[in-house]
Design a protein around this motif. Structure first.
Motif, PDB file in Angstrom:
ATOM      1  N   GLY A 134       0.814  -1.207   0.000  1.00 15.29           N
ATOM      2  CA  GLY A 134       0.000   0.000   0.000  1.00 15.29           C
ATOM      3  C   GLY A 134       0.849   1.259   0.000  1.00 15.29           C
ATOM      4  O   GLY A 134       2.071   1.222  -0.115  1.00 15.29           O
ATOM      5  N   LYS A 135       0.189   2.396   0.149  1.00 14.21           N
ATOM      6  CA  LYS A 135       0.887   3.672   0.127  1.00 14.21           C
ATOM      7  C   LYS A 135       0.744   4.418   1.450  1.00 14.21           C
ATOM      8  O   LYS A 135       0.793   5.636   1.488  1.00 14.21           O
ATOM      9  CB  LYS A 135       0.346   4.533  -1.011  1.00 14.21           C
ATOM     10  CG  LYS A 135       0.636   3.947  -2.365  1.00 14.21           C
ATOM     11  CD  LYS A 135       0.160   4.848  -3.458  1.00 14.21           C
ATOM     12  CE  LYS A 135       0.483   4.224  -4.803  1.00 14.21           C
ATOM     13  NZ  LYS A 135       0.011   5.011  -5.917  1.00 14.21           N
ATOM     14  N   ALA A 136       0.594   3.692   2.551  1.00 13.76           N
ATOM     15  CA  ALA A 136       0.450   4.322   3.853  1.00 13.76           C
ATOM     16  C   ALA A 136       1.765   4.943   4.291  1.00 13.76           C
ATOM     17  O   ALA A 136       2.835   4.351   4.160  1.00 13.76           O
ATOM     18  CB  ALA A 136      -0.006   3.297   4.892  1.00 13.76           C
ATOM     19  N   ARG A 137       1.704   6.165   4.782  1.00 18.80           N
ATOM     20  CA  ARG A 137       2.832   6.920   5.321  1.00 18.80           C
ATOM     21  C   ARG A 137       3.940   7.173   4.303  1.00 18.80           C
ATOM     22  O   ARG A 137       5.051   7.504   4.672  1.00 18.80           O
ATOM     23  CB  ARG A 137       3.404   6.211   6.551  1.00 18.80           C
ATOM     24  CG  ARG A 137       2.371   6.061   7.655  1.00 18.80           C
ATOM     25  CD  ARG A 137       2.916   5.368   8.844  1.00 18.80           C
ATOM     26  NE  ARG A 137       3.891   6.248   9.482  1.00 18.80           N
ATOM     27  CZ  ARG A 137       4.588   5.900  10.532  1.00 18.80           C
ATOM     28  NH1 ARG A 137       4.428   4.722  11.067  1.00 18.80           N
ATOM     29  NH2 ARG A 137       5.443   6.731  11.068  1.00 18.80           N
ATOM     30  N   VAL A 138       3.665   7.026   3.019  1.00 17.94           N
ATOM     31  CA  VAL A 138       4.666   7.273   1.985  1.00 17.94           C
ATOM     32  C   VAL A 138       4.799   8.770   1.714  1.00 17.94           C
ATOM     33  O   VAL A 138       5.861   9.236   1.335  1.00 17.94           O
ATOM     34  CB  VAL A 138       4.306   6.503   0.695  1.00 17.94           C
ATOM     35  CG1 VAL A 138       5.253   6.835  -0.434  1.00 17.94           C
ATOM     36  CG2 VAL A 138       4.337   5.015   0.953  1.00 17.94           C
ATOM     37  N   ASP A 139       3.734   9.517   1.952  1.00 18.65           N
ATOM     38  CA  ASP A 139       3.774  10.936   1.645  1.00 18.65           C
ATOM     39  C   ASP A 139       4.354  11.787   2.775  1.00 18.65           C
ATOM     40  O   ASP A 139       4.407  13.000   2.671  1.00 18.65           O
ATOM     41  CB  ASP A 139       2.369  11.435   1.299  1.00 18.65           C
ATOM     42  CG  ASP A 139       1.350  11.100   2.373  1.00 18.65           C
ATOM     43  OD1 ASP A 139       1.672  10.286   3.247  1.00 18.65           O
ATOM     44  OD2 ASP A 139       0.245  11.659   2.332  1.00 18.65           O
ATOM     45  N   GLU A 140       4.818  11.185   3.850  1.00 21.87           N
ATOM     46  CA  GLU A 140       5.409  11.925   4.962  1.00 21.87           C
ATOM     47  C   GLU A 140       6.851  12.335   4.645  1.00 21.87           C
ATOM     48  O   GLU A 140       7.570  11.625   3.957  1.00 21.87           O
ATOM     49  CB  GLU A 140       5.440  11.071   6.224  1.00 21.87           C
ATOM     50  CG  GLU A 140       4.096  10.817   6.826  1.00 21.87           C
ATOM     51  CD  GLU A 140       4.185   9.988   8.088  1.00 21.87           C
ATOM     52  OE1 GLU A 140       5.242   9.389   8.340  1.00 21.87           O
ATOM     53  OE2 GLU A 140       3.190   9.945   8.816  1.00 21.87           O
ATOM     54  N   TRP A 141       7.242  13.470   5.167  1.00 25.41           N
ATOM     55  CA  TRP A 141       8.624  13.945   5.062  1.00 25.41           C
ATOM     56  C   TRP A 141       9.254  13.851   6.439  1.00 25.41           C
ATOM     57  O   TRP A 141       8.621  14.119   7.454  1.00 25.41           O
ATOM     58  CB  TRP A 141       8.663  15.376   4.549  1.00 25.41           C
ATOM     59  CG  TRP A 141       8.372  15.439   3.089  1.00 25.41           C
ATOM     60  CD1 TRP A 141       7.153  15.427   2.492  1.00 25.41           C
ATOM     61  CD2 TRP A 141       9.322  15.481   2.032  1.00 25.41           C
ATOM     62  NE1 TRP A 141       7.288  15.469   1.124  1.00 25.41           N
ATOM     63  CE2 TRP A 141       8.614  15.513   0.821  1.00 25.41           C
ATOM     64  CE3 TRP A 141      10.715  15.516   1.989  1.00 25.41           C
ATOM     65  CZ2 TRP A 141       9.243  15.563  -0.413  1.00 25.41           C
ATOM     66  CZ3 TRP A 141      11.348  15.576   0.759  1.00 25.41           C
ATOM     67  CH2 TRP A 141      10.611  15.596  -0.422  1.00 25.41           C
ATOM     68  N   ILE A 142      10.518  13.450   6.491  1.00 28.39           N
ATOM     69  CA  ILE A 142      11.201  13.186   7.751  1.00 28.39           C
ATOM     70  C   ILE A 142      12.401  14.113   7.891  1.00 28.39           C
ATOM     71  O   ILE A 142      13.178  14.287   6.949  1.00 28.39           O
ATOM     72  CB  ILE A 142      11.658  11.710   7.811  1.00 28.39           C
ATOM     73  CG1 ILE A 142      10.438  10.814   7.749  1.00 28.39           C
ATOM     74  CG2 ILE A 142      12.478  11.450   9.055  1.00 28.39           C
ATOM     75  CD1 ILE A 142      10.749   9.363   7.639  1.00 28.39           C
ATOM     76  N   LEU A 143      12.533  14.708   9.068  1.00 33.51           N
ATOM     77  CA  LEU A 143      13.725  15.471   9.428  1.00 33.51           C
ATOM     78  C   LEU A 143      14.495  14.623  10.419  1.00 33.51           C
ATOM     79  O   LEU A 143      13.975  14.279  11.481  1.00 33.51           O
ATOM     80  CB  LEU A 143      13.342  16.815  10.047  1.00 33.51           C
ATOM     81  CG  LEU A 143      14.507  17.741  10.332  1.00 33.51           C
ATOM     82  CD1 LEU A 143      14.134  19.158   9.962  1.00 33.51           C
ATOM     83  CD2 LEU A 143      14.927  17.693  11.765  1.00 33.51           C
ATOM     84  N   GLU A 144      15.709  14.266  10.056  1.00 29.09           N
ATOM     85  CA  GLU A 144      16.517  13.370  10.867  1.00 29.09           C
ATOM     86  C   GLU A 144      17.878  14.017  11.095  1.00 29.09           C
ATOM     87  O   GLU A 144      18.526  14.463  10.154  1.00 29.09           O
ATOM     88  CB  GLU A 144      16.666  12.045  10.121  1.00 29.09           C
ATOM     89  CG  GLU A 144      17.327  10.953  10.890  1.00 29.09           C
ATOM     90  CD  GLU A 144      17.293   9.661  10.095  1.00 29.09           C
ATOM     91  OE1 GLU A 144      16.721   8.685  10.586  1.00 29.09           O
ATOM     92  OE2 GLU A 144      17.843   9.638   8.982  1.00 29.09           O
ATOM     93  N   PHE A 145      18.313  14.077  12.346  1.00 30.16           N
ATOM     94  CA  PHE A 145      19.579  14.704  12.685  1.00 30.16           C
ATOM     95  C   PHE A 145      20.741  13.760  12.364  1.00 30.16           C
ATOM     96  O   PHE A 145      20.641  12.551  12.553  1.00 30.16           O
ATOM     97  CB  PHE A 145      19.619  15.082  14.161  1.00 30.16           C
ATOM     98  CG  PHE A 145      18.674  16.191  14.507  1.00 30.16           C
ATOM     99  CD1 PHE A 145      19.021  17.503  14.296  1.00 30.16           C
ATOM    100  CD2 PHE A 145      17.427  15.913  15.038  1.00 30.16           C
ATOM    101  CE1 PHE A 145      18.147  18.524  14.602  1.00 30.16           C
ATOM    102  CE2 PHE A 145      16.550  16.923  15.350  1.00 30.16           C
ATOM    103  CZ  PHE A 145      16.906  18.230  15.132  1.00 30.16           C
ATOM    104  N   GLU A 146      21.840  14.347  11.889  1.00 33.67           N
ATOM    105  CA  GLU A 146      23.028  13.560  11.597  1.00 33.67           C
ATOM    106  C   GLU A 146      23.844  13.387  12.876  1.00 33.67           C
ATOM    107  O   GLU A 146      23.730  14.176  13.811  1.00 33.67           O
ATOM    108  CB  GLU A 146      23.856  14.250  10.519  1.00 33.67           C
ATOM    109  CG  GLU A 146      23.126  14.324   9.195  1.00 33.67           C
ATOM    110  CD  GLU A 146      23.914  15.070   8.142  1.00 33.67           C
ATOM    111  OE1 GLU A 146      24.982  15.620   8.464  1.00 33.67           O
ATOM    112  OE2 GLU A 146      23.441  15.109   7.004  1.00 33.67           O
ATOM    113  N   GLN A 147      24.694  12.386  12.892  1.00 36.13           N
ATOM    114  CA  GLN A 147      25.511  12.115  14.072  1.00 36.13           C
ATOM    115  C   GLN A 147      26.593  13.175  14.208  1.00 36.13           C
ATOM    116  O   GLN A 147      27.256  13.531  13.249  1.00 36.13           O
ATOM    117  CB  GLN A 147      26.155  10.746  13.975  1.00 36.13           C
ATOM    118  CG  GLN A 147      25.189   9.620  14.120  1.00 36.13           C
ATOM    119  CD  GLN A 147      25.903   8.282  14.157  1.00 36.13           C
ATOM    120  OE1 GLN A 147      27.065   8.179  13.843  1.00 36.13           O
ATOM    121  NE2 GLN A 147      25.188   7.269  14.560  1.00 36.13           N
TER     122      GLN A 147
END
Length: 92
Positions: free
Chosen positions: A16-29
């Protein structure tokens, strides 16, 4: 504090296409991981690398990063490649 903004990819086990349209901000190490001498697991004292924020669109993620002074890079979404194949092609 550096971060990256990207769109969630569909996993191989997901049809399916659940949660595919979300954008994620992830901090680098900010520091390297070190092996634990007792257990052998790798870890670090950097807790920001564990934070993952989700946003409904790219503009909201960029606005959040600018508001909080986070240097964020936006990774574009790769184009989707569809391999259209008919069932009858298996028997040619």
């Amino acid at each position: 504090m550096a971060a990256r903004i990207y769109q969630r990819a569909k996993s191989a086990m997901q049809s399916g296409k659940a949660r595919v349209d979300e954008w994620i901000l992830e901090f680098e190490q900010s520091e390297a991981r070190k092996p634990d001498p007792l257990m052998g697991w790798t870890g670090s004292s950097d807790t920001q690398s564990q934070v993952r924020l989700t946003f409904p669109d790219k503009e909201a993620a960029k606005a959040y990063a600018e508001k909080h002074g986070i240097a964020a890079r936006v990774h574009p979404t790769p184009p989707k490649k569809l391999k259209l194949q008919a069932y009858a092609d298996n028997f040619q």
